[in-house]
Design an enzyme around this catalytic site. Sequence first.
Site, mmCIF file in Angstrom:
data_model
loop_
_atom_site.group_PDB
_atom_site.id
_atom_site.type_symbol
_atom_site.label_atom_id
_atom_site.label_comp_id
_atom_site.label_asym_id
_atom_site.label_seq_id
_atom_site.Cartn_x
_atom_site.Cartn_y
_atom_site.Cartn_z
ATOM 1 N N LYS A 206 0.972 -1.028 -0.117
ATOM 2 C CA LYS A 206 -0.096 0.383 -0.092
ATOM 3 C C LYS A 206 0.724 1.517 -0.085
ATOM 4 O O LYS A 206 1.233 1.962 -0.750
ATOM 5 C CB LYS A 206 -0.783 0.511 1.365
ATOM 6 C CG LYS A 206 -1.817 1.246 1.578
ATOM 7 C CD LYS A 206 -2.609 0.840 2.554
ATOM 8 C CE LYS A 206 -3.597 2.100 2.545
ATOM 9 N NZ LYS A 206 -4.427 2.478 3.781
ATOM 10 N N GLU A 212 10.360 -5.011 4.322
ATOM 11 C CA GLU A 212 10.603 -6.070 4.166
ATOM 12 C C GLU A 212 10.040 -6.389 2.979
ATOM 13 O O GLU A 212 10.818 -7.402 1.867
ATOM 14 C CB GLU A 212 9.843 -7.398 5.223
ATOM 15 C CG GLU A 212 10.337 -6.946 5.867
ATOM 16 C CD GLU A 212 9.422 -5.977 7.123
ATOM 17 O OE1 GLU A 212 9.359 -5.066 6.484
ATOM 18 O OE2 GLU A 212 9.192 -6.241 8.214
ATOM 19 N N GLY A 267 -5.521 -1.256 4.902
ATOM 20 C CA GLY A 267 -4.142 -2.958 4.904
ATOM 21 C C GLY A 267 -5.117 -4.292 5.058
ATOM 22 O O GLY A 267 -5.308 -5.157 4.026
ATOM 23 N N ARG A 268 -5.551 -4.468 6.413
ATOM 24 C CA ARG A 268 -5.672 -6.005 6.314
ATOM 25 C C ARG A 268 -7.102 -6.476 5.894
ATOM 26 O O ARG A 268 -7.601 -6.640 6.029
ATOM 27 C CB ARG A 268 -5.775 -5.918 7.927
ATOM 28 C CG ARG A 268 -7.023 -5.021 8.761
ATOM 29 C CD ARG A 268 -6.365 -4.650 10.176
ATOM 30 N NE ARG A 268 -6.120 -3.497 10.443
ATOM 31 C CZ ARG A 268 -6.378 -2.302 10.749
ATOM 32 N NH1 ARG A 268 -5.044 -2.244 10.206
ATOM 33 N NH2 ARG A 268 -6.433 -1.232 11.211
ATOM 34 N N GLU A 353 -4.809 -6.018 14.520
ATOM 35 C CA GLU A 353 -4.259 -5.110 13.918
ATOM 36 C C GLU A 353 -5.241 -4.440 14.725
ATOM 37 O O GLU A 353 -5.477 -2.874 14.702
ATOM 38 C CB GLU A 353 -3.412 -5.036 12.882
ATOM 39 C CG GLU A 353 -2.997 -4.267 12.808
ATOM 40 C CD GLU A 353 -2.209 -4.053 11.281
ATOM 41 O OE1 GLU A 353 -2.841 -4.293 10.324
ATOM 42 O OE2 GLU A 353 -0.639 -4.370 11.261
ATOM 43 N N HIS A 384 -4.466 -33.320 18.077
ATOM 44 C CA HIS A 384 -3.568 -34.086 18.627
ATOM 45 C C HIS A 384 -2.190 -32.968 19.259
ATOM 46 O O HIS A 384 -1.095 -32.976 18.881
ATOM 47 C CB HIS A 384 -2.995 -34.605 17.648
ATOM 48 C CG HIS A 384 -4.442 -35.672 16.800
ATOM 49 N ND1 HIS A 384 -4.313 -36.769 17.428
ATOM 50 C CD2 HIS A 384 -4.809 -35.791 16.333
ATOM 51 C CE1 HIS A 384 -5.246 -37.305 17.439
ATOM 52 N NE2 HIS A 384 -5.946 -36.317 16.604
ATOM 53 N N LYS A 512 9.775 -0.018 14.578
ATOM 54 C CA LYS A 512 9.794 -0.044 12.816
ATOM 55 C C LYS A 512 11.468 1.144 12.713
ATOM 56 O O LYS A 512 12.154 0.786 12.297
ATOM 57 C CB LYS A 512 8.022 0.896 11.225
ATOM 58 C CG LYS A 512 7.922 -0.457 10.971
ATOM 59 C CD LYS A 512 6.848 0.162 10.389
ATOM 60 C CE LYS A 512 5.797 -0.405 10.010
ATOM 61 N NZ LYS A 512 4.327 0.197 9.097
#
Length: 553
Positions: A206, A212, A267-268, A353, A384, A512
Amino acid sequence: MTKPAFNLTWHALSAHREALGEQHLNEIFAADPARAARMQLEACGVFLDYSKNRVTDETLTLLFGLAREAGLAEHTTAMFEGARINTTEARSVLHTALRRPAGASLGVEGHDVMADVVAVRERIRRFSEQVRVGSWLGYTGRPITDVVNIGIGGSDLGPLMVCEALQAFAHPGLRMHFVSNVDGVQIDDVLKKVNPQTTLFIVASKTFTTQETLTNAHTARSWLIGHAGSDAAVARHFVAVSTNAEAVSAFGIDTDNMFGFWDWVGGRYSLWSAIGLPIVLQIGADAFDRLLAGAHAMDEHFRTAPLEQNLPVIMALLGIWNIDFLDAPTQVIAPYHQRLHRLPAYLQQLDMESNGKSVKLDGSPVRCHTSPVIWGEPGINGQHAYFQMLHQGTRFAPIDFIGVLDHPAHLDHHHRVAFANMVAQAEALMRGKSAPEVEAEMRAAGLAEERIRALIPHRVFPGNRPSNMLLLERLDPFGLGALIALYEHRTFVQGVVWGVNSFDQWGVELGKQLAARVLEDLGATSDSNPHDASTAALIERYRQHARAGDPAR
Ligand code: F6P
């Protein structure tokens, strides 16, 4: 924890919770078996049974009152109409516009946002068709066989989760890869597998400033140019998805190869926008339209259904009851369909978030618990592993079981086994197993008296552990779209009741900022290391290792 003093219904709910005490779900069901039929609901192909929650009709009435008191209807209208409800960033929140059908218009501050949405949708349709039919050619004239999405957070989790979920609809000749981690291993692994002549990279960000993503994108770009021998190849192999045309250009991607979106898409909440490009490439534009249609159907259900028959509202309020009145610190997401294996990670970002906040819109403290820790794994595997804690641990964790009814005929037996396990787990968590039951079982098995006494406490299940059962008719684009939108609106409703801004994420900024400083210090040759003693020692350890050289290399 102090509860909001201003809210009368909150107080009524606290008193009601005291009155309910530790009443067991078994007793509640025994007194009112009809609750199973009453506490179920279906909308847009998603069925919910919420009767295994520790609530009565009175609890629900109070919870609906809480939503009304919080002004849910007004907040919902404000979101759908494009008011700037993300106040700390002065932005509208319009992911719902992204799934509106073409032909609808939506005027926001004098501008028809739907015209922009549809224009990008059309560009994506044309581009993805070229790739899918093999007419978009790489630098040696060969069609694309592999697509690598480079992005992180919302620019990765949504497309990845949906591409996994909708494998059954995938183009047979296109392999999808996702790179989010900057550790280098992930991109390295992918680059070893793909052919530069036939690989398309999508750089999805965005902001187009995310460290990263840009680090991985630069590596991919150098790799491509290294193989092609010229940066002219970039135009055939790199596209960008972003709101930041300037940064895309500066990176070296022609803005003709950029698909845009807008600051009003968080973003999400962005998989419905151009960020969904990998999904369109995988399943085609028509199927993507059905994903949008499923989400839009859920939007309409959420916008128009009365609170008492409103899926997202009910799930949100049950969540608040569990978190704030029954003190559940976490929420488990347990899908029983392997293709939904990335759903817990996706919902983790969506919820944590969005609502992992401790101040209200006006900056004052929230004074109750907000986002729980969202976690999970496919339920069958969890049985399990982590289910031990769910059944007998000291903390209780409400669970969303998510099943799919439809299945390929040849998998009928497998499906039946999985479905049986899912239903049985919900039953076991609710019902538990009492000491007399355990004792009778062991006696029937012929265990010695002493052994029985020793084992009883270990083999008792308290039960009374609440869960939701969500069933999708089938795992197709429409159903998945509806399911995701259901969780989005659940998150929204909880944010409204808690009074937080669900659409900013200031909490990710400090890390950041400090990472940029630490990165500089890791490479510094001087002795300067202006950090606390622990951080300084870690940096020094890294420097020493770098100075010595890695003997394994
Ligand atoms: O760091 C958090 C975050 O900003 C998320 O909100 C977002 O989804 C992710 O990073 C990726 O951001 P971008 O799409 O701008 O690269």
